[in-house]
Design a protein around this motif. Structure first.
Motif, PDB file in Angstrom:
ATOM      1  N   UNK A  16      34.230  57.757  60.119  1.00 22.03           N
ATOM      2  CA  UNK A  16      35.045  58.133  58.956  1.00 22.03           C
ATOM      3  C   UNK A  16      36.528  58.105  59.264  1.00 22.03           C
ATOM      4  N   UNK A  17      36.890  58.533  60.468  1.00 23.80           N
ATOM      5  CA  UNK A  17      38.305  58.511  60.862  1.00 23.80           C
ATOM      6  C   UNK A  17      38.819  57.083  60.936  1.00 23.80           C
ATOM      7  N   UNK A  18      38.026  56.200  61.526  1.00 27.32           N
ATOM      8  CA  UNK A  18      38.440  54.803  61.669  1.00 27.32           C
ATOM      9  C   UNK A  18      38.562  54.148  60.299  1.00 27.32           C
ATOM     10  N   UNK A  19      37.603  54.404  59.427  1.00 21.97           N
ATOM     11  CA  UNK A  19      37.661  53.831  58.083  1.00 21.97           C
ATOM     12  C   UNK A  19      38.864  54.381  57.319  1.00 21.97           C
ATOM     13  N   UNK A  20      39.129  55.675  57.439  1.00 21.84           N
ATOM     14  CA  UNK A  20      40.278  56.276  56.767  1.00 21.84           C
ATOM     15  C   UNK A  20      41.603  55.724  57.255  1.00 21.84           C
ATOM     16  N   UNK A  21      41.734  55.588  58.564  1.00 18.68           N
ATOM     17  CA  UNK A  21      42.972  55.032  59.131  1.00 18.68           C
ATOM     18  C   UNK A  21      43.158  53.581  58.676  1.00 18.68           C
ATOM     19  N   UNK A  22      42.080  52.811  58.688  1.00 18.98           N
ATOM     20  CA  UNK A  22      42.158  51.409  58.281  1.00 18.98           C
ATOM     21  C   UNK A  22      42.543  51.283  56.809  1.00 18.98           C
ATOM     22  N   UNK A  23      41.913  52.097  55.970  1.00 17.05           N
ATOM     23  CA  UNK A  23      42.252  52.064  54.537  1.00 17.05           C
ATOM     24  C   UNK A  23      43.700  52.475  54.301  1.00 17.05           C
ATOM     25  N   UNK A  24      44.150  53.514  54.990  1.00 17.66           N
ATOM     26  CA  UNK A  24      45.539  53.953  54.857  1.00 17.66           C
ATOM     27  C   UNK A  24      46.527  52.890  55.310  1.00 17.66           C
ATOM     28  N   UNK A  31      51.338  48.273  49.718  1.00 14.14           N
ATOM     29  CA  UNK A  31      52.433  48.897  48.968  1.00 14.14           C
ATOM     30  C   UNK A  31      53.775  48.315  49.378  1.00 14.14           C
ATOM     31  N   UNK A  32      53.938  48.040  50.671  1.00 14.38           N
ATOM     32  CA  UNK A  32      55.198  47.478  51.143  1.00 14.38           C
ATOM     33  C   UNK A  32      55.377  46.040  50.667  1.00 14.38           C
ATOM     34  N   UNK A  33      54.288  45.290  50.624  1.00 16.28           N
ATOM     35  CA  UNK A  33      54.381  43.875  50.265  1.00 16.28           C
ATOM     36  C   UNK A  33      54.429  43.677  48.743  1.00 16.28           C
ATOM     37  N   UNK A  34      53.534  44.347  48.013  1.00 12.99           N
ATOM     38  CA  UNK A  34      53.383  44.096  46.581  1.00 12.99           C
ATOM     39  C   UNK A  34      54.056  45.132  45.692  1.00 12.99           C
ATOM     40  N   UNK A  35      54.361  46.286  46.211  1.00 17.18           N
ATOM     41  CA  UNK A  35      54.860  47.392  45.403  1.00 17.18           C
ATOM     42  C   UNK A  35      53.725  48.376  45.147  1.00 17.18           C
ATOM     43  N   UNK A  36      54.076  49.586  44.796  1.00 15.63           N
ATOM     44  CA  UNK A  36      53.080  50.647  44.686  1.00 15.63           C
ATOM     45  C   UNK A  36      52.106  50.415  43.533  1.00 15.63           C
ATOM     46  N   UNK A  37      52.574  49.916  42.416  1.00 18.86           N
ATOM     47  CA  UNK A  37      51.695  49.680  41.261  1.00 18.86           C
ATOM     48  C   UNK A  37      50.621  48.647  41.556  1.00 18.86           C
ATOM     49  N   UNK A  38      51.022  47.539  42.132  1.00 21.54           N
ATOM     50  CA  UNK A  38      50.053  46.499  42.468  1.00 21.54           C
ATOM     51  C   UNK A  38      49.127  46.962  43.586  1.00 21.54           C
ATOM     52  N   UNK A  39      49.645  47.750  44.520  1.00 23.70           N
ATOM     53  CA  UNK A  39      48.805  48.266  45.598  1.00 23.70           C
ATOM     54  C   UNK A  39      47.734  49.202  45.047  1.00 23.70           C
ATOM     55  N   UNK A  40      48.087  50.025  44.073  1.00 21.08           N
ATOM     56  CA  UNK A  40      47.097  50.907  43.441  1.00 21.08           C
ATOM     57  C   UNK A  40      46.055  50.082  42.701  1.00 21.08           C
ATOM     58  N   UNK A  41      46.486  49.040  41.990  1.00 20.87           N
ATOM     59  CA  UNK A  41      45.541  48.167  41.293  1.00 20.87           C
ATOM     60  C   UNK A  41      44.584  47.496  42.274  1.00 20.87           C
ATOM     61  N   UNK A  42      45.104  46.995  43.384  1.00 27.38           N
ATOM     62  CA  UNK A  42      44.257  46.356  44.397  1.00 27.38           C
ATOM     63  C   UNK A  42      43.262  47.366  44.958  1.00 27.38           C
ATOM     64  N   UNK A  43      43.728  48.579  45.243  1.00 29.39           N
ATOM     65  CA  UNK A  43      42.854  49.618  45.779  1.00 29.39           C
ATOM     66  C   UNK A  43      41.752  49.965  44.787  1.00 29.39           C
ATOM     67  N   UNK A  44      42.088  50.122  43.520  1.00 30.21           N
ATOM     68  CA  UNK A  44      41.071  50.425  42.507  1.00 30.21           C
ATOM     69  C   UNK A  44      40.071  49.281  42.368  1.00 30.21           C
ATOM     70  N   UNK A  45      40.558  48.046  42.436  1.00 30.95           N
ATOM     71  CA  UNK A  45      39.663  46.895  42.348  1.00 30.95           C
ATOM     72  C   UNK A  45      38.685  46.866  43.523  1.00 30.95           C
ATOM     73  N   UNK A  46      39.174  47.170  44.711  1.00 35.92           N
ATOM     74  CA  UNK A  46      38.311  47.210  45.892  1.00 35.92           C
ATOM     75  C   UNK A  46      37.281  48.324  45.752  1.00 35.92           C
TER      76      UNK A  46
END
Length: 76
Positions: A16-24, A31-46
């Motif tokens: 769980x720690x490894x998965x959490x660190x990887x997801x974070x 978020x750095x590459x696409x911006x926070x809005x697109x990063x949230x959309x990508x995360x929700x899609x995943x």
């Protein structure tokens, strides 16, 4: 040597720690590459894809899942 390190990192107590660190880390990079809005959309899609895949694994096939979703009255 690497096998021992990977076995220790991926043992059930640390999974769980490894998965959490990887997801974070992936969310931070997105978020750095696409911006926070697109990063949230990508995360929700995943997450939606993960939950659909999990349900397919539990049901046995994608058709069984679709049948259950479309014919909800049969299963109530």
């Amino acid at each position: 040597m690497w096998e021992n390190i990977l076995d220790q990192i991926l043992e059930p107590a640390n999974r769980g720690k490894v998965i959490g660190i990887t997801c974070g880390l992936l969310f931070g990079i997105a978020a750095a590459v696409f911006g926070i809005g697109k990063a949230i959309f990508i995360t929700l899609s995943v997450l939606v894809g993960y939950f659909i895949g999990k349900r397919v694994d539990e049901q046995g096939s994608f058709h069984a899942l679709l049948d259950k979703l479309v014919n909800r009255d049969k299963y109530r």
